[in-house]
Design an enzyme around this catalytic site. Structure first.
Site, PDB file in Angstrom:
ATOM      1  N   ASP A  27      33.134  27.738  40.529  1.00  0.00           N
ATOM      2  CA  ASP A  27      32.507  29.059  40.406  1.00  0.00           C
ATOM      3  C   ASP A  27      32.323  29.424  38.935  1.00  0.00           C
ATOM      4  O   ASP A  27      33.296  29.547  38.198  1.00  0.00           O
ATOM      5  CB  ASP A  27      33.378  30.115  41.103  1.00  0.00           C
ATOM      6  CG  ASP A  27      32.694  31.467  41.160  1.00  0.00           C
ATOM      7  OD1 ASP A  27      31.713  31.597  41.903  1.00  0.00           O
ATOM      8  OD2 ASP A  27      33.132  32.394  40.440  1.00  0.00           O
ATOM      9  N   TYR A  39      30.386  34.017  31.580  1.00  0.00           N
ATOM     10  CA  TYR A  39      31.766  33.589  31.335  1.00  0.00           C
ATOM     11  C   TYR A  39      31.884  32.957  29.952  1.00  0.00           C
ATOM     12  O   TYR A  39      31.002  32.202  29.512  1.00  0.00           O
ATOM     13  CB  TYR A  39      32.247  32.607  32.417  1.00  0.00           C
ATOM     14  CG  TYR A  39      32.480  33.259  33.778  1.00  0.00           C
ATOM     15  CD1 TYR A  39      32.471  34.647  33.945  1.00  0.00           C
ATOM     16  CD2 TYR A  39      32.718  32.484  34.911  1.00  0.00           C
ATOM     17  CE1 TYR A  39      32.674  35.242  35.186  1.00  0.00           C
ATOM     18  CE2 TYR A  39      32.924  33.067  36.153  1.00  0.00           C
ATOM     19  CZ  TYR A  39      32.899  34.442  36.286  1.00  0.00           C
ATOM     20  OH  TYR A  39      33.100  35.021  37.511  1.00  0.00           O
ATOM     21  N   ASN A  54      29.812  41.676  44.381  1.00  0.00           N
ATOM     22  CA  ASN A  54      30.203  43.075  44.152  1.00  0.00           C
ATOM     23  C   ASN A  54      29.188  44.070  44.714  1.00  0.00           C
ATOM     24  O   ASN A  54      29.085  45.199  44.232  1.00  0.00           O
ATOM     25  CB  ASN A  54      30.423  43.333  42.647  1.00  0.00           C
ATOM     26  CG  ASN A  54      31.453  42.408  42.056  1.00  0.00           C
ATOM     27  OD1 ASN A  54      32.593  42.398  42.497  1.00  0.00           O
ATOM     28  ND2 ASN A  54      31.067  41.584  41.087  1.00  0.00           N
ATOM     29  N   GLN A  88      30.249  37.893  46.985  1.00  0.00           N
ATOM     30  CA  GLN A  88      31.530  37.575  46.344  1.00  0.00           C
ATOM     31  C   GLN A  88      32.142  38.880  45.872  1.00  0.00           C
ATOM     32  O   GLN A  88      31.582  39.569  45.015  1.00  0.00           O
ATOM     33  CB  GLN A  88      31.315  36.611  45.167  1.00  0.00           C
ATOM     34  CG  GLN A  88      32.640  36.155  44.572  1.00  0.00           C
ATOM     35  CD  GLN A  88      32.503  35.163  43.432  1.00  0.00           C
ATOM     36  OE1 GLN A  88      32.901  35.452  42.299  1.00  0.00           O
ATOM     37  NE2 GLN A  88      31.966  33.989  43.704  1.00  0.00           N
ATOM     38  N   SER A 131      39.583  36.742  42.511  1.00  0.00           N
ATOM     39  CA  SER A 131      40.908  37.178  42.021  1.00  0.00           C
ATOM     40  C   SER A 131      41.901  37.404  43.163  1.00  0.00           C
ATOM     41  O   SER A 131      42.462  38.504  43.309  1.00  0.00           O
ATOM     42  CB  SER A 131      40.800  38.435  41.140  1.00  0.00           C
ATOM     43  OG  SER A 131      40.176  38.131  39.922  1.00  0.00           O
ATOM     44  N   GLY A 133      44.218  38.457  39.487  1.00  0.00           N
ATOM     45  CA  GLY A 133      44.068  37.983  38.105  1.00  0.00           C
ATOM     46  C   GLY A 133      45.416  37.763  37.433  1.00  0.00           C
ATOM     47  O   GLY A 133      45.530  37.820  36.213  1.00  0.00           O
ATOM     48  N   GLY A 139      41.629  31.131  39.857  1.00  0.00           N
ATOM     49  CA  GLY A 139      41.422  30.872  38.433  1.00  0.00           C
ATOM     50  C   GLY A 139      42.689  30.433  37.759  1.00  0.00           C
ATOM     51  O   GLY A 139      43.778  30.868  38.126  1.00  0.00           O
ATOM     52  N   ARG A 182      47.948  24.093  38.377  1.00  0.00           N
ATOM     53  CA  ARG A 182      47.815  25.194  39.343  1.00  0.00           C
ATOM     54  C   ARG A 182      46.927  24.892  40.555  1.00  0.00           C
ATOM     55  O   ARG A 182      47.283  25.269  41.664  1.00  0.00           O
ATOM     56  CB  ARG A 182      47.304  26.454  38.668  1.00  0.00           C
ATOM     57  CG  ARG A 182      48.286  27.072  37.709  1.00  0.00           C
ATOM     58  CD  ARG A 182      48.696  28.465  38.169  1.00  0.00           C
ATOM     59  NE  ARG A 182      49.132  29.234  37.022  1.00  0.00           N
ATOM     60  CZ  ARG A 182      50.401  29.478  36.716  1.00  0.00           C
ATOM     61  NH1 ARG A 182      51.364  29.021  37.488  1.00  0.00           N
ATOM     62  NH2 ARG A 182      50.709  30.186  35.658  1.00  0.00           N
TER      63      ARG A 182
END
Ligand SMILES: NC(=O)c1ccc[n+]([C@@H]2O[C@H](COP(=O)([O-])OP(=O)(O)OC[C@H]3O[C@@H](n4cnc5c(N)ncnc54)[C@H](OP(=O)(O)O)[C@@H]3O)[C@@H](O)[C@H]2O)c1
Length: 310
Positions: free
Chosen positions: A49, A54, A160, A181, A211, A215, A267, A273
């Site tokens: 993504d 970004y 959004n 999203q 998120s 986040g 993220g 991770r």
């Protein structure tokens, strides 16, 4: 391994998606980024993504650097990217104020820059990043349809958007908007009850939940009421609290409807991770039971979950 979900005709995404918002906060060398993408693929996380904005309009080129250095890698992943936010940095340094631009000229220029930066001839899913108060839905809908027809993007969606923004744009398009999203997770549960998720479920569209760990805030002060419960469940399955929080989303009852189950961009700046997050799939989707406490506290709806049997 993570399971997959159909986004559009002939296009599937991994349910866990690697979010590249933070990719420029760490080592951006092609070798390191390639290692991250390979680590994701090894866990079944094949969807990346991105967004034009970004890293101050640099993150797509960071991914592009890795794709150029590793021939064949592009064909093993799906790329989501977004456009529509103009912030006065990088290629938009001359903008006098941060604003949204969903005009045909801006979307076309942004897609072209994304294709060049990511060294690819197509984007799998292009999202309009935020609702634009000055949108001309006919113009935006037409350019999205044209980009699909030209093969520059395989599908279009939004991010959004509230249901009415989604419907307005969709009513001006031939292609089906593939997803919305939105922020959704234990610290942002509102879409579960405010109509955002219901709207997508009614249309049998998948949601992308950004998120899912707030986040990182889930592990701080904001997550205090929850983290103990998540750790307790995690112990039963040998995974950490973050994996349980993601499993909680994967276990949403929408999972029974192939289309409206969530796909989740996660993220991280760190390599290990993604593998830890993918343990969420093993844990959760089948072992968690949802319990909605609906405790209205400071106008937030608290949602809880527990392991089956506890
Ligand atoms: N459409 C939109 O408007 C929108 C907005 C925001 C984000 N997104 C997408 O969603 C993706 C994910 O967003 P996000 O990065 O905010 O996701 P997230 O998965 O909720 O949060 C990731 C953050 O949590 C931290 N974290 C993870 N596990 C942790 C643990 N066990 N202990 C402490 N910290 C932990 C990570 O730290 P480390 O970096 O140290 O691993 C990272 O900083 C983005 O990359 C982007 O693709 C979309």
């Amino acid at each position: 391994m993570t399971d997959r979900i159909e986004i559009a005709d002939g296009l599937t995404f991994s349910r866990l998606v690697y979010g590249m918002w933070r990719i420029t906060d760490a080592d951006t060398s092609p070798g390191h980024v390639q290692e991250k993408v390979e680590a994701c693929i090894a866990q079944g996380i094949t969807t990346m993504d991105q967004a034009d904005i970004y890293g101050g309009y640099t993150a797509e080129a960071v991914l592009g650097g890795a794709l150029k250095a590793a021939p064949g890698l592009r064909d093993r992943i799906e790329i989501v990217t977004k456009c529509g936010i103009v912030a006065p940095v990088g290629r938009h340094a001359e903008a006098s104020v941060k604003h949204y631009d969903t005009s045909k000229a801006h979307i076309r220029a942004s897609v072209q820059a994304s294709l060049t930066d990511m060294a690819t001839d197509h984007i799998d899913l292009l999202l309009i990043h935020r609702p634009d108060p000055l949108i001309d839905p006919e113009e935006t809908g037409r350019v999205l349809d044209d980009l699909v027809a030209e093969g520059k993007i395989r599908a279009a969606g939004v991010s959004n958007f509230r249901p009415w923004d989604f419907s307005l744009l969709q009513s001006n398009m031939h292609a089906r908007l593939a997803t919305n999203q939105i922020e959704l997770g234990l610290l942002a549960p509102e879409p579960l009850v405010d109509g955002d998720l219901a709207f997508l479920q009614e249309r049998k569209l998948p949601v992308m939940a950004w998120s899912p760990l707030g986040g990182g805030k889930l592990f701080g002060e904001a997550g205090k009421p929850l983290i103990h419960a998540l750790e307790k469940i995690g112990k039963r399955f040998g995974v950490d609290a973050g994996a349980v929080a993601i499993a909680w989303l994967l276990a949403h009852p929408a999972k029974s409807c192939r289309c409206s189950a969530p796909t989740i961009p996660i993220g991280s700046r760190k390599l290990p991770r993604p593998s830890r997050s993918s343990s969420a799939v093993r844990t959760g989707s089948h072992s968690l039971r949802w319990r909605s406490v609906m405790k209205c506290h400071e106008e937030r709806v608290m949602m809880r979950c527990s392991a089956i049997g506890s």
